[in-house]
Design an enzyme around this catalytic site. Sequence first.
Site, mmCIF file in Angstrom:
data_model
loop_
_atom_site.group_PDB
_atom_site.id
_atom_site.type_symbol
_atom_site.label_atom_id
_atom_site.label_comp_id
_atom_site.label_asym_id
_atom_site.label_seq_id
_atom_site.Cartn_x
_atom_site.Cartn_y
_atom_site.Cartn_z
ATOM 1 N N GLY A 42 0.849 -1.196 0.000
ATOM 2 C CA GLY A 42 0.000 0.000 0.000
ATOM 3 C C GLY A 42 0.878 1.237 0.000
ATOM 4 N N GLU A 101 -16.480 10.777 3.083
ATOM 5 C CA GLU A 101 -16.788 12.014 3.795
ATOM 6 C C GLU A 101 -16.793 13.196 2.821
ATOM 7 O OE1 GLU A 101 -15.301 12.187 7.993
ATOM 8 O OE2 GLU A 101 -13.990 13.648 7.057
ATOM 9 N N PHE A 120 -13.386 18.802 4.698
ATOM 10 C CA PHE A 120 -13.452 17.443 5.229
ATOM 11 C C PHE A 120 -13.734 17.504 6.724
ATOM 12 C CE2 PHE A 120 -12.301 13.066 4.029
ATOM 13 C CZ PHE A 120 -12.535 13.147 2.676
ATOM 14 N N HIS A 167 -13.975 1.165 9.866
ATOM 15 C CA HIS A 167 -13.239 1.756 8.753
ATOM 16 C C HIS A 167 -11.740 1.823 8.982
ATOM 17 C CE1 HIS A 167 -12.560 4.236 5.292
ATOM 18 N NE2 HIS A 167 -12.127 5.256 5.992
ATOM 19 N N LEU A 190 -4.009 8.914 4.512
ATOM 20 C CA LEU A 190 -3.110 8.867 3.355
ATOM 21 C C LEU A 190 -1.850 9.660 3.683
ATOM 22 C CD1 LEU A 190 -5.491 9.289 0.265
ATOM 23 C CD2 LEU A 190 -4.674 7.218 1.362
ATOM 24 N N LEU A 201 -18.005 2.047 1.756
ATOM 25 C CA LEU A 201 -17.832 3.431 2.171
ATOM 26 C C LEU A 201 -18.428 4.434 1.194
ATOM 27 C CD1 LEU A 201 -16.411 5.019 4.430
ATOM 28 C CD2 LEU A 201 -14.567 5.407 2.813
ATOM 29 N N ARG A 203 -9.148 9.305 14.301
ATOM 30 C CA ARG A 203 -8.448 9.893 13.161
ATOM 31 C C ARG A 203 -9.366 10.835 12.394
ATOM 32 N NH1 ARG A 203 -8.309 8.968 7.835
ATOM 33 N NH2 ARG A 203 -9.318 6.927 7.798
ATOM 34 N N HIS A 248 -16.736 4.624 10.545
ATOM 35 C CA HIS A 248 -17.049 5.730 9.632
ATOM 36 C C HIS A 248 -18.566 5.863 9.579
ATOM 37 C CE1 HIS A 248 -17.383 8.158 6.041
ATOM 38 N NE2 HIS A 248 -16.072 8.287 5.968
ATOM 39 N N GLN A 292 -12.130 3.037 14.519
ATOM 40 C CA GLN A 292 -12.976 4.057 13.898
ATOM 41 C C GLN A 292 -14.133 3.451 13.114
ATOM 42 O OE1 GLN A 292 -11.687 6.936 10.509
ATOM 43 N NE2 GLN A 292 -11.974 8.154 12.340
ATOM 44 N N ARG A 349 -15.515 11.898 12.723
ATOM 45 C CA ARG A 349 -16.238 10.648 12.477
ATOM 46 C C ARG A 349 -16.776 9.993 13.738
ATOM 47 N NH1 ARG A 349 -11.966 8.463 7.900
ATOM 48 N NH2 ARG A 349 -12.688 9.915 6.284
#
Lengths: 575, 240
Positions: A13, A250, A115, A347, A395, A247, A389, A237, A235, A281
Amino acid sequence: MKHQFDVIIVGAGLAGLRAAIELGEDTSVAVLSKVFATRSHSGAAQGGIGAALGNEEEDNWEWHMFDTVKGSDYLGDQDAIEILARDAPRTIYELEHLGVPFNRTPEGKIAQRAFGGHTRNFGEAPVKRACFAADRTGRVILDTLWEKCLQGGIRFFDEFQLMSLIVSEGQCHGVIVYELASGKLHTLHSKAVLLATGGYGKVYKTTSNAFASTGDGLAIAFRAGAPLEDMEFVQFHPTGIYKLGILISEAARGEGGVLRNNEGKRFMELYAPVIKDLAPRDMVSRCILEEVRAGRGIDGKDYVHLDLTHLGEEVLNTKLAEITGFARTYSGVEPITEPIPVQPTCHYMMGGIAADADGKVITDSEGTPFPGLYAAGECACVSVHGANRLGCNSLLDTLVFGRRAGKEMRRYIHTVGFSPLPANPEKEAAAKIATLMESNGNETGGPIREELQEVMMDKVSVFRNRSGLTEALEKVRELKGRYQKIAIQDKGNCFNRDLLDAIELDYMLDLAEVITLGALAREESRGAHSREDFPDRDDQKWLVHTMFRYSKEEGPQVFFKPVTITRFQPKERKY
Amino acid sequence: MKCTFIVYRFDPAVDKEPRYQEYMVEAEPTDKILDCLNKIRWEQDPTLSYRYSCAHGICGSDALMINGRIELACQKLVRDFKTANNFVIEPLPLFKVIKDLVVDMNPFFEKHRTVRPYLISDEDPPEKEWLQDPENQKFFEPALACIMCGSCTAACPINRSNDKYLGPAALLRGFRYVADSRDTATGSRLAQLDNEDGAWGCKSMWWCTDVCPKSIPLTKSIAQIKRLIKEEEKRKTAGS
């Protein structure tokens, strides 16, 4: 088969690939992944990556830092959060120079949008901080980094399952992996190993996570002696598609979408009067469930509506194209004219392998490193996310700390030689596979996994209490007992999913136990950890990181690590 | 409701030839085809192999032939098939079968590599971002939705007769970099695609566009490469 590289990176990733790019120029490095690299779950990230570029409106990194600290409910380590927020703009420009195709403003700069939890001037109003490429931001960054690795000739071991770390005298010097196509074990000998194996949302029944998100790296590091940190912070979401957990970014609310209850009311106005639907969240997920509990779920059920109908066809089909497609395909809803049924979905894991800001895995509350072992991305806990978070900080986390881990490993490998491998390093992994394959037990993995996911969802999700958590712990331990009698029916050596499922289930059971133990231990409510029997945050007692160390005889052992506070003293968290 | 799944099976360790195996699955109309395969594997036959990960059409793992058409197993629901409750599940065509529904994607990714799928610029990057006209970004944006599932390339009739043909997915990646204003290798990229194994191999049969699970206008993007090649030629002729 034996291979030797200076550095082995487990996971392809964003964290793993960013570290690989950092090392690739002058270091022999291999990236291994249990799925083909571009299938990594970073690619599913939708809405954006946060950085105070100020391209759309005034912004600065201190506001970003404050929002992240406040979002973390003051549990995040502020020295690490400062690194994250300060390094964010450089990170974005670096991605752009690598070719990441961000959306643009009319004057050609990187476009930004609002966001959850990201604000102007320490909480005054939402700010446009998320850089994005439609709602496939993770996809395009993953592709760009992977392609950069191809250009750099990085060696990939795709479809190899991590089995164990090679550890001797407290030092890590490689990994044992299982090749999916052949069923063979390989020994990868190295000076350093980076774990970048992502999250483990599959511990829960309703999740936005991929099937591959089973936490293998964490469980293996844990058993090898690395402590796990803040594992109780999971978390949820707020906007997963009802029943499916897929998902809905957001960004949908960042672009102006609102949540409505069965009366059509925009209920977030009551709970977070300043930033409303763009509250963090943890809060929004709790608010949805509060509405449901008060009988205001849609049709008396446990979901609410995400209303995007006022955004217009143009915005939905361009800036939110993927999620608009998901709503059409999976819930049969046309978001241009109808609201989307949503409910909280597991999430992201704030907790993980305890690591410092250079990716070094640490073994105690003083920060003593585990030589040769590194962690970055979701599997690590640095901790920049603390108890919750913020959207578009994950990311960023993978890239900032993936790069830093790469730099630190490059420094480290020049200070050490290759240690000799222990005799027969594959022994333990081979025995584990043989035990599973030859077992005559009367259990299969499927029901154990389902029961695990159900009990974690029922008792260890958004709201928790002692009796539920105690029940969950008993259940998880019963399932661990049943796992010992598991039998594999597929006896083949080629893409044996039956065996791989069983291996992953073992890891998930370990992690579920630590999540539950952490949730039981922490007698307060903070961020994503909400105890009905301890509804308040307790800074006197609980402004600490929860740490668990593996003990074969006595089970996971708890200890604590202080939180680093630099600029922002804990305050009540209101939005 | 009861559904019949007839599934392609081949285990090179045991089978001389592929065979088809039939399973009965109790499925909801809203179940994904992937859910049904999982039910088969978890409840009836753990020896069945196939790839999957994200389960919502973004990782690109599970492109399969479902009732004769290439689809992502996680993006098609039982209710999407109006004709009957019978499903025939086969591996992606064109690719070599490794086991059951798992195919060898290496040749596909090898072609991807050959188009130099990364930004090439002979300019030093600025302190901040390169400025880019939003219209330019929009021009190649459809190509960014690609998940490298291989559906287009498996469907392409040209690929079946010319194994050197780059195929729609690699050409799409080529288009993405040719079209990006930040890339300065446009000329050499176009020259590389200016042949029968490149853009001119495409005979605009639209099969790739038809099967793409992300609705990417592949044929159109390849046509854009052809147009850009012609424009480059004109420019050169005018200049000489």
